[in-house]
Design a protein around this motif. Structure first.
Motif, PDB file in Angstrom:
ATOM      1  N   HIS A  13     -59.047 -51.026 -57.978  1.00 35.67           N
ATOM      2  CA  HIS A  13     -60.436 -50.762 -57.609  1.00 35.67           C
ATOM      3  C   HIS A  13     -60.823 -49.503 -58.373  1.00 35.67           C
ATOM      4  CE1 HIS A  13     -60.322 -53.710 -54.405  1.00 35.67           C
ATOM      5  NE2 HIS A  13     -59.228 -53.160 -53.931  1.00 35.67           N
ATOM      6  N   PRO A  45     -48.230 -47.357 -44.862  1.00 40.23           N
ATOM      7  CA  PRO A  45     -49.290 -46.398 -44.554  1.00 40.23           C
ATOM      8  C   PRO A  45     -50.648 -46.875 -45.033  1.00 40.23           C
ATOM      9  CG  PRO A  45     -47.859 -45.571 -46.301  1.00 40.23           C
ATOM     10  CD  PRO A  45     -47.236 -46.824 -45.789  1.00 40.23           C
ATOM     11  N   SER A  46     -51.670 -46.243 -44.514  1.00 38.70           N
ATOM     12  CA  SER A  46     -53.037 -46.510 -44.944  1.00 38.70           C
ATOM     13  C   SER A  46     -53.129 -46.377 -46.459  1.00 38.70           C
ATOM     14  CB  SER A  46     -53.928 -45.469 -44.279  1.00 38.70           C
ATOM     15  OG  SER A  46     -55.087 -46.035 -43.846  1.00 38.70           O
ATOM     16  N   GLY A  47     -53.781 -47.325 -47.101  1.00 42.65           N
ATOM     17  CA  GLY A  47     -53.907 -47.260 -48.552  1.00 42.65           C
ATOM     18  C   GLY A  47     -52.760 -47.926 -49.290  1.00 42.65           C
ATOM     19  N   ALA A  48     -51.797 -48.506 -48.555  1.00 39.95           N
ATOM     20  CA  ALA A  48     -50.624 -49.118 -49.197  1.00 39.95           C
ATOM     21  C   ALA A  48     -50.979 -50.404 -49.944  1.00 39.95           C
ATOM     22  CB  ALA A  48     -49.551 -49.411 -48.147  1.00 39.95           C
ATOM     23  N   GLY A  49     -52.106 -51.031 -49.574  1.00 41.12           N
ATOM     24  CA  GLY A  49     -52.516 -52.262 -50.250  1.00 41.12           C
ATOM     25  C   GLY A  49     -52.454 -53.506 -49.374  1.00 41.12           C
ATOM     26  N   LYS A  50     -52.225 -53.329 -48.081  1.00 40.47           N
ATOM     27  CA  LYS A  50     -52.072 -54.465 -47.174  1.00 40.47           C
ATOM     28  C   LYS A  50     -53.338 -55.326 -47.136  1.00 40.47           C
ATOM     29  CE  LYS A  50     -51.303 -51.711 -43.649  1.00 40.47           C
ATOM     30  NZ  LYS A  50     -51.479 -50.389 -44.315  1.00 40.47           N
ATOM     31  N   SER A  51     -54.481 -54.661 -46.920  1.00 44.30           N
ATOM     32  CA  SER A  51     -55.741 -55.433 -46.826  1.00 44.30           C
ATOM     33  C   SER A  51     -56.051 -56.117 -48.144  1.00 44.30           C
ATOM     34  CB  SER A  51     -56.906 -54.514 -46.441  1.00 44.30           C
ATOM     35  OG  SER A  51     -56.704 -53.981 -45.158  1.00 44.30           O
ATOM     36  N   THR A  52     -55.830 -55.406 -49.235  1.00 50.11           N
ATOM     37  CA  THR A  52     -56.089 -55.994 -50.551  1.00 50.11           C
ATOM     38  C   THR A  52     -55.252 -57.260 -50.732  1.00 50.11           C
ATOM     39  OG1 THR A  52     -56.562 -53.803 -51.443  1.00 50.11           O
ATOM     40  CG2 THR A  52     -56.061 -55.538 -53.037  1.00 50.11           C
ATOM     41  N   ALA A  55     -58.206 -46.606 -58.849  1.00 49.10           N
ATOM     42  CA  ALA A  55     -57.175 -46.757 -57.814  1.00 49.10           C
ATOM     43  C   ALA A  55     -56.448 -48.085 -57.988  1.00 49.10           C
ATOM     44  CB  ALA A  55     -57.815 -46.669 -56.429  1.00 49.10           C
ATOM     45  N   ALA A  64     -54.679 -50.617 -56.255  1.00 48.56           N
ATOM     46  CA  ALA A  64     -54.433 -51.037 -54.872  1.00 48.56           C
ATOM     47  C   ALA A  64     -53.161 -51.866 -54.768  1.00 48.56           C
ATOM     48  CB  ALA A  64     -55.625 -51.828 -54.349  1.00 48.56           C
TER      49      ALA A  64
HETATM   50  N1  LIG Z   1     -63.327 -52.051 -52.136  1.00 49.89           N
HETATM   51  C1  LIG Z   1     -62.623 -50.990 -52.554  1.00 49.89           C
HETATM   52  N2  LIG Z   1     -63.153 -50.083 -53.415  1.00 49.89           N
HETATM   53  C2  LIG Z   1     -62.437 -49.036 -53.855  1.00 49.89           C
HETATM   54  N3  LIG Z   1     -61.165 -48.789 -53.519  1.00 49.89           N
HETATM   55  C3  LIG Z   1     -60.589 -49.642 -52.668  1.00 49.89           C
HETATM   56  C4  LIG Z   1     -61.263 -50.786 -52.140  1.00 49.89           C
HETATM   57  N4  LIG Z   1     -60.422 -51.456 -51.333  1.00 49.89           N
HETATM   58  C5  LIG Z   1     -59.270 -50.769 -51.354  1.00 49.89           C
HETATM   59  N5  LIG Z   1     -59.370 -49.674 -52.149  1.00 49.89           N
HETATM   60  C6  LIG Z   1     -58.270 -48.740 -52.429  1.00 49.89           C
HETATM   61  O1  LIG Z   1     -57.125 -49.499 -52.698  1.00 49.89           O
HETATM   62  C7  LIG Z   1     -55.983 -48.939 -52.077  1.00 49.89           C
HETATM   63  C8  LIG Z   1     -55.363 -49.943 -51.103  1.00 49.89           C
HETATM   64  O2  LIG Z   1     -56.259 -50.150 -50.041  1.00 49.89           O
HETATM   65  P1  LIG Z   1     -56.016 -51.210 -48.880  1.00 49.89           P
HETATM   66  O3  LIG Z   1     -55.624 -52.501 -49.465  1.00 49.89           O
HETATM   67  O4  LIG Z   1     -57.235 -51.175 -48.032  1.00 49.89           O
HETATM   68  O5  LIG Z   1     -54.765 -50.577 -48.121  1.00 49.89           O
HETATM   69  P2  LIG Z   1     -54.294 -50.740 -46.601  1.00 49.89           P
HETATM   70  O6  LIG Z   1     -54.935 -51.953 -46.035  1.00 49.89           O
HETATM   71  O7  LIG Z   1     -52.799 -50.837 -46.681  1.00 49.89           O
HETATM   72  O8  LIG Z   1     -54.723 -49.497 -45.877  1.00 49.89           O
HETATM   73  C9  LIG Z   1     -56.450 -47.657 -51.425  1.00 49.89           C
HETATM   74  O9  LIG Z   1     -56.207 -46.605 -52.315  1.00 49.89           O
HETATM   75  C10 LIG Z   1     -57.926 -47.889 -51.220  1.00 49.89           C
HETATM   76  O10 LIG Z   1     -58.622 -46.660 -51.221  1.00 49.89           O
END
Ligand SMILES: Nc1ncnc2c1ncn2[C@@H]1O[C@H](COP(=O)(O)OP(=O)(O)O)[C@@H](O)[C@H]1O
Ligand SMILES: [Mg+2]
Length: 236
Positions: A14, A38-45, A17, A19
């Motif tokens: 992103h 941890p938060s930001g690990a990439g789980k949601s992505t 970053a 992800a």
């Molecule tokens: N839509 C987005 N725009 C910019 N950065 C993003 C976006 N989605 C995720 N990120 C970045 O990608 C990385 C992984 O995020 P995310 O997948 O949300 O992690 P998690 O779910 O594990 O907390 C983080 O550094 C986050 O800031």
């Protein structure tokens, strides 16, 4: 009905970053996998990519043997219907009854089943049998998540993706929600990928995949307590 999920060499940035950074993950059909980290690990992505709500920059993603990162419009629609998604913040529509919320994913299309009957059965399965006319605002957080689970299941998806489904719930309610997800998984034979910060939630799954900085850094099969007791019994 369940599907295997295969993630091969997947990266996603992103902006600057990164992800996801070269993720490989093979999930057997019917398995329940917890994604921790941890938060930001990439789980949601990762969950968004598997659900084809986002596309990788590199690598391939296969679900049920079909490649889902280069689908056309029709293929994408079909794949998204095969995936149920549960979110941390429930995302129920406040002006619709519980029954109508469960029906939302199947309203715009023709389906080969009685949708109202199935929605009622699902509300009953999540413990909200007599509440179909209620509005979401009258429910507790745990009850709202139960409705969101029923909604995710209305099209009988072979794959369920859950992004911190217990993140907004107290721990006892969170455990109930996970128990519910796992019993539904067993009944329908779905494959499940669940992102969580909660070690107890993760331990209830078959397998725990740990992520950090966009990479997989650990992968453990959870031994169910019953198996351990069985082995101790046999040793004794
Ligand atoms: N839509 C987005 N725009 C910019 N950065 C993003 C976006 N989605 C995720 N990120 C970045 O990608 C990385 C992984 O995020 P995310 O997948 O949300 O992690 P998690 O779910 O594990 O907390 C983080 O550094 C986050 O800031
Ligand atoms: Mg997240």
């Amino acid at each position: 009905m369940s599907v295997a999920v295969s993630v091969r060499g997947v990266s996603r940035s992103h902006g600057p970053a990164r992800a996801l950074d070269g993720v490989d993950l093979e999930v057997e059909a019917g398995q329940a996998v917890a994604l921790m980290g941890p938060s930001g690990a990439g789980k949601s992505t990762l969950l968004h990519l598997v659900g084809a709500m986002d596309l990788p920059d590199e690598g391939e993603i296969h679900v049920g043997g079909e490649r889902v990162d280069d689908l056309g419009r029709r293929g994408l629609d079909r794949h998204r219907r095969a995936v149920g998604f549960v979110f941390q913040r429930f995302h129920l529509l406040p002006a619709l009854s519980l029954l109508d919320n469960v029906l939302v994913p199947v309203l715009p299309r023709r389906v080969g089943f009685d949708r109202r009957a199935r929605a009622r059965a699902l509300l009953a399965a999540v413990g909200l049998a007599d509440r179909e006319g209620t509005l979401p605002g009258e429910l507790s957080g745990g009850e709202q998540q139960r409705v969101a689970i029923a909604r995710a299941l209305i099209a009988r998806p072979p794959l369920l993706l859950a992004d911190e489904p217990t993140g907004n719930l107290d721990s006892a309610t969170g455990q109930e929600i996970v128990d519910l997800l796992l019993s539904i998984r067993e009944e329908y034979g779905m494959t499940m990928l669940l992102a969580t910060h909660n070690p107890e939630v993760a331990a209830a799954c078959d397998r725990v995949v740990r992520m950090r900085d966009g990479r997989v850094v650990g992968d453990d099969r959870v031994t169910p307590a019953a198996d351990v007791l069985d082995r101790i019994g046999r040793l004794g």
